[in-house]
Design a protein around this motif. Structure first.
Motif, PDB file in Angstrom:
ATOM      1  N   VAL A 267       0.982  10.384  -9.619  1.00  0.00           N
ATOM      2  CA  VAL A 267       0.888   9.092  -8.940  1.00  0.00           C
ATOM      3  C   VAL A 267       0.551   8.055 -10.004  1.00  0.00           C
ATOM      4  O   VAL A 267      -0.317   8.265 -10.858  1.00  0.00           O
ATOM      5  N   HIS A 268       1.277   6.946  -9.974  1.00  0.00           N
ATOM      6  CA  HIS A 268       1.124   5.880 -10.971  1.00  0.00           C
ATOM      7  C   HIS A 268       0.670   4.606 -10.271  1.00  0.00           C
ATOM      8  O   HIS A 268       1.286   4.154  -9.298  1.00  0.00           O
ATOM      9  N   LEU A 269      -0.420   4.035 -10.770  1.00  0.00           N
ATOM     10  CA  LEU A 269      -0.979   2.796 -10.219  1.00  0.00           C
ATOM     11  C   LEU A 269      -0.931   1.720 -11.291  1.00  0.00           C
ATOM     12  O   LEU A 269      -1.420   1.924 -12.409  1.00  0.00           O
ATOM     13  N   ALA A 270      -0.347   0.582 -10.953  1.00  0.00           N
ATOM     14  CA  ALA A 270      -0.363  -0.606 -11.807  1.00  0.00           C
ATOM     15  C   ALA A 270      -1.126  -1.690 -11.061  1.00  0.00           C
ATOM     16  O   ALA A 270      -0.696  -2.125  -9.988  1.00  0.00           O
ATOM     17  N   LEU A 271      -2.254  -2.123 -11.627  1.00  0.00           N
ATOM     18  CA  LEU A 271      -3.159  -3.052 -10.949  1.00  0.00           C
ATOM     19  C   LEU A 271      -3.373  -4.296 -11.801  1.00  0.00           C
ATOM     20  O   LEU A 271      -3.768  -4.202 -12.967  1.00  0.00           O
ATOM     21  N   ASP A 272      -3.129  -5.472 -11.219  1.00  0.00           N
ATOM     22  CA  ASP A 272      -3.413  -6.743 -11.868  1.00  0.00           C
ATOM     23  C   ASP A 272      -4.883  -7.075 -11.640  1.00  0.00           C
ATOM     24  O   ASP A 272      -5.292  -7.346 -10.495  1.00  0.00           O
ATOM     25  N   ARG A 281       3.392   4.096  -7.247  1.00  0.00           N
ATOM     26  CA  ARG A 281       4.598   4.914  -7.206  1.00  0.00           C
ATOM     27  C   ARG A 281       4.179   6.374  -7.294  1.00  0.00           C
ATOM     28  O   ARG A 281       3.255   6.708  -8.051  1.00  0.00           O
ATOM     29  N   SER A 282       4.856   7.215  -6.536  1.00  0.00           N
ATOM     30  CA  SER A 282       4.458   8.624  -6.450  1.00  0.00           C
ATOM     31  C   SER A 282       5.632   9.533  -6.745  1.00  0.00           C
ATOM     32  O   SER A 282       6.778   9.240  -6.381  1.00  0.00           O
ATOM     33  N   ALA A 283       5.335  10.646  -7.407  1.00  0.00           N
ATOM     34  CA  ALA A 283       6.321  11.698  -7.663  1.00  0.00           C
ATOM     35  C   ALA A 283       5.830  12.971  -6.980  1.00  0.00           C
ATOM     36  O   ALA A 283       5.209  13.831  -7.608  1.00  0.00           O
ATOM     37  N   GLY A 284       6.064  13.056  -5.656  1.00  0.00           N
ATOM     38  CA  GLY A 284       5.660  14.232  -4.897  1.00  0.00           C
ATOM     39  C   GLY A 284       4.173  14.429  -4.792  1.00  0.00           C
ATOM     40  O   GLY A 284       3.710  15.543  -4.530  1.00  0.00           O
ATOM     41  N   HIS A 285       3.389  13.383  -4.991  1.00  0.00           N
ATOM     42  CA  HIS A 285       1.936  13.480  -5.057  1.00  0.00           C
ATOM     43  C   HIS A 285       1.319  13.087  -3.721  1.00  0.00           C
ATOM     44  O   HIS A 285       1.909  12.307  -2.955  1.00  0.00           O
ATOM     45  N   PRO A 286       0.127  13.609  -3.399  1.00  0.00           N
ATOM     46  CA  PRO A 286      -0.569  13.151  -2.195  1.00  0.00           C
ATOM     47  C   PRO A 286      -0.753  11.635  -2.214  1.00  0.00           C
ATOM     48  O   PRO A 286      -0.947  11.042  -3.279  1.00  0.00           O
ATOM     49  N   PRO A 287      -0.680  10.987  -1.078  1.00  0.00           N
ATOM     50  CA  PRO A 287      -0.697   9.515  -1.034  1.00  0.00           C
ATOM     51  C   PRO A 287      -2.031   8.933  -1.471  1.00  0.00           C
ATOM     52  O   PRO A 287      -3.094   9.479  -1.182  1.00  0.00           O
ATOM     53  N   ALA A 288      -1.954   7.798  -2.175  1.00  0.00           N
ATOM     54  CA  ALA A 288      -3.163   7.047  -2.493  1.00  0.00           C
ATOM     55  C   ALA A 288      -3.722   6.459  -1.198  1.00  0.00           C
ATOM     56  O   ALA A 288      -3.023   6.354  -0.185  1.00  0.00           O
ATOM     57  N   VAL A 289      -4.998   6.102  -1.237  1.00  0.00           N
ATOM     58  CA  VAL A 289      -5.667   5.579  -0.052  1.00  0.00           C
ATOM     59  C   VAL A 289      -6.343   4.254  -0.397  1.00  0.00           C
ATOM     60  O   VAL A 289      -7.095   4.177  -1.374  1.00  0.00           O
ATOM     61  N   HIS A 290      -6.070   3.230   0.414  1.00  0.00           N
ATOM     62  CA  HIS A 290      -6.610   1.886   0.198  1.00  0.00           C
ATOM     63  C   HIS A 290      -7.639   1.599   1.289  1.00  0.00           C
ATOM     64  O   HIS A 290      -7.328   1.638   2.479  1.00  0.00           O
ATOM     65  N   PHE A 291      -8.874   1.307   0.868  1.00  0.00           N
ATOM     66  CA  PHE A 291      -9.898   0.877   1.816  1.00  0.00           C
ATOM     67  C   PHE A 291      -9.896  -0.637   1.899  1.00  0.00           C
ATOM     68  O   PHE A 291     -10.037  -1.331   0.889  1.00  0.00           O
ATOM     69  N   ARG A 292      -9.729  -1.148   3.114  1.00  0.00           N
ATOM     70  CA  ARG A 292      -9.709  -2.587   3.353  1.00  0.00           C
ATOM     71  C   ARG A 292     -11.048  -2.988   3.949  1.00  0.00           C
ATOM     72  O   ARG A 292     -11.362  -2.636   5.096  1.00  0.00           O
ATOM     73  N   SER A 293     -11.825  -3.714   3.151  1.00  0.00           N
ATOM     74  CA  SER A 293     -13.165  -4.091   3.606  1.00  0.00           C
ATOM     75  C   SER A 293     -13.124  -5.080   4.760  1.00  0.00           C
ATOM     76  O   SER A 293     -14.039  -5.120   5.586  1.00  0.00           O
ATOM     77  N   GLY A 294     -12.048  -5.893   4.847  1.00  0.00           N
ATOM     78  CA  GLY A 294     -11.968  -6.869   5.913  1.00  0.00           C
ATOM     79  C   GLY A 294     -11.919  -6.242   7.288  1.00  0.00           C
ATOM     80  O   GLY A 294     -12.583  -6.698   8.222  1.00  0.00           O
ATOM     81  N   LEU A 300      -3.141   4.660   4.145  1.00  0.00           N
ATOM     82  CA  LEU A 300      -2.428   5.473   3.162  1.00  0.00           C
ATOM     83  C   LEU A 300      -1.335   4.656   2.505  1.00  0.00           C
ATOM     84  O   LEU A 300      -0.514   4.031   3.182  1.00  0.00           O
ATOM     85  N   ALA A 301      -1.311   4.655   1.184  1.00  0.00           N
ATOM     86  CA  ALA A 301      -0.228   4.052   0.406  1.00  0.00           C
ATOM     87  C   ALA A 301       0.774   5.157   0.102  1.00  0.00           C
ATOM     88  O   ALA A 301       0.768   5.745  -0.985  1.00  0.00           O
ATOM     89  N   ASP A 302       1.593   5.471   1.087  1.00  0.00           N
ATOM     90  CA  ASP A 302       2.441   6.670   1.048  1.00  0.00           C
ATOM     91  C   ASP A 302       3.761   6.379   0.354  1.00  0.00           C
ATOM     92  O   ASP A 302       4.788   6.186   0.986  1.00  0.00           O
ATOM     93  N   GLY A 326     -14.418  -6.207  -2.274  1.00  0.00           N
ATOM     94  CA  GLY A 326     -14.950  -5.202  -1.356  1.00  0.00           C
ATOM     95  C   GLY A 326     -14.011  -4.050  -1.093  1.00  0.00           C
ATOM     96  O   GLY A 326     -14.407  -3.045  -0.504  1.00  0.00           O
ATOM     97  N   ASP A 327     -12.731  -4.170  -1.530  1.00  0.00           N
ATOM     98  CA  ASP A 327     -11.747  -3.114  -1.316  1.00  0.00           C
ATOM     99  C   ASP A 327     -11.887  -2.016  -2.373  1.00  0.00           C
ATOM    100  O   ASP A 327     -12.515  -2.210  -3.420  1.00  0.00           O
ATOM    101  N   ALA A 328     -11.258  -0.877  -2.092  1.00  0.00           N
ATOM    102  CA  ALA A 328     -11.238   0.252  -3.029  1.00  0.00           C
ATOM    103  C   ALA A 328      -9.945   1.021  -2.845  1.00  0.00           C
ATOM    104  O   ALA A 328      -9.296   0.937  -1.789  1.00  0.00           O
ATOM    105  N   ILE A 329      -9.565   1.779  -3.869  1.00  0.00           N
ATOM    106  CA  ILE A 329      -8.388   2.642  -3.783  1.00  0.00           C
ATOM    107  C   ILE A 329      -8.739   3.993  -4.379  1.00  0.00           C
ATOM    108  O   ILE A 329      -9.457   4.089  -5.378  1.00  0.00           O
ATOM    109  N   LEU A 330      -8.260   5.068  -3.726  1.00  0.00           N
ATOM    110  CA  LEU A 330      -8.534   6.444  -4.147  1.00  0.00           C
ATOM    111  C   LEU A 330      -7.230   7.101  -4.579  1.00  0.00           C
ATOM    112  O   LEU A 330      -6.214   7.019  -3.877  1.00  0.00           O
TER     113      LEU A 330
END
Length: 390
Positions: A267-272, A281-294, A300-302, A326-330
């Protein structure tokens, strides 16, 4: 807590050790006293002339001769035949095969001398069997080290040093104010090598953080050699190619290796880090997870994409989002959420259920805490990354 459905299937791959690009080498953390002491010992062992094969051969041979002479003097109660196991084990660690054969021959001569002085009744058959088995093992160990092209303890020191360097290079870079990141990687079983690794760097002018989490096929030591090779290659690609081309370049590299088990998920993450905008972007990987504090929800960022090293020219569909204050990503590997007794979707639910507690207690220290609570006795390599914004 709400979850979006998992729409695209991905391959579960069992996968320890990390690397980052050259720009972070100069910013490695200072060693603690304990770490400095260990490093000093390793350097001393590598440089010590006592461990040179010629010197070691002399001292081990002298030890065998000395034991052979002293045994009739002190008696078998103090120096039984099994005592020759000690120099034979030393030969296995320090000498090449020919020298090990010479040490075995010298041991037989010393035993023959003791028999001539004390008689056959002083030799116990069990002790002779032990000495013989150790001699065979010593030869096999020396043959293995000789095939690797290393002698003495240098091979072990080299592996330890390589592991430590990759761990340091695999640390997440220092982020601008308002941003935080943590990562934890655990190998399956007691080994310190595994098939899960991460590569991370601040690229360009330091405005973009790129993180790649990879799970190589296999687990533990079986996957470690491929993971070490890929860590260096992926570290070179990170920042050298555009984010939308990284997984394609990584896939092409894996295909060129023609490994029997040369596939991996990633899984590849590009963050500004200025705006918080990200692309996953994912290559057969478990989905990233975005926590929205709002909204207080986990989403799931599937991202869909084929696993690396199987198909030429696959497409990797991106998922876009923004990390607000306040957000987070796993990011995580399947070893954390999948077990023989638990489906991966159930494991993701458990991960997010435990991650919900981090919202109130804070994300700092969350990677180790989640590894302990979600999969405390996992039989697979595990890795987890948390990135959050104040």
């Amino acid at each position: 807590m709400t979850l979006t459905p998992i729409r695209s299937p991905f391959v579960s791959i069992k996968g320890a050790v990390a690397a980052a690009d050259r720009s972070r080498v100069g910013r490695s953390r200072p060693l603690s006293r304990r770490g400095l002491r260990r490093r000093t010992i390793r350097i001393a062992l590598r440089r010590s002339s006592v461990l040179e094969p010629r010197i070691a051969r002399f001292w081990l041979g002298a030890l065998i001769v000395g034991l052979g002479i002293l045994s009739p003097i002190l008696g078998v109660a103090w120096l039984p035949a099994a005592v020759f196991v000690v120099p034979l084990l030393g030969s296995a660690l320090l000498l090449p095969r020919r020298s090990v054969i010479a040490m075995v021959a010298l041991t037989l001569a010393a035993l023959g001398y003791d028999v001539g002085r004390l008689g056959m009744r002083t030799l116990r058959p069990g002790e002779l069997v032990v000495v013989g088995l150790v001699a065979v093992v010593a030869y096999q160990l020396a043959a293995t080290r000789e095939r690797l092209g290393v002698q003495g303890l240098r091979g072990e020191a080299m592996l330890v040093d390589l592991r430590d360097r990759l761990r340091r290079l695999g640390e997440l870079p220092a982020l601008p104010a308002g941003w935080h990141a943590e990562a934890s990687v655990r190998s399956a079983g007691p080994t310190s090598f595994g098939g899960d690794f991460l590569v991370a760097a601040l690229t360009g002018d330091g405005s973009r953080l790129e993180v790649v989490l990879v799970d190589v096929s296999g687990k533990g030591v079986d996957a470690a050699t491929r993971a070490l090779s890929l860590a260096g290659a992926f570290g070179g690609l990170l920042g050298a190619v555009a984010p939308d081309r990284f997984l394609s370049a990584a896939n092409a590299y894996l295909l060129r290796q023609s490994w029997p088990e040369g596939f991996a998920t990633a899984v590849h993450l590009a963050l500004d880090v200025h705006t918080g905008a990200y692309t996953v972007r994912s290559a057969g990987h478990p989905p990233a997870v975005h926590f929205r504090s709002g909204s207080g929800t986990w989403q799931l960022a599937d991202a869909a994409g084929a696993i690396l090293g199987v198909l030429p020219g696959p497409e990797f569909a991106p998922v876009h989002g923004t990390l607000e204050p306040g957000d987070a990503i796993l990011l995580y590997t399947d070893g954390l959420v999948e077990t023989p007794e638990r489906e991966i979707s159930v494991g993701i639910d458990k991960l997010l259920g435990e991650a919900e507690r981090l919202v109130t207690r804070g994300f700092r220290g969350g990677t180790e805490w989640l590894l302990e609570t979600v999969a405390p006795a996992g039989s697979d390599d595990q890795a987890l990354i948390i990135i959050w914004r104040d």
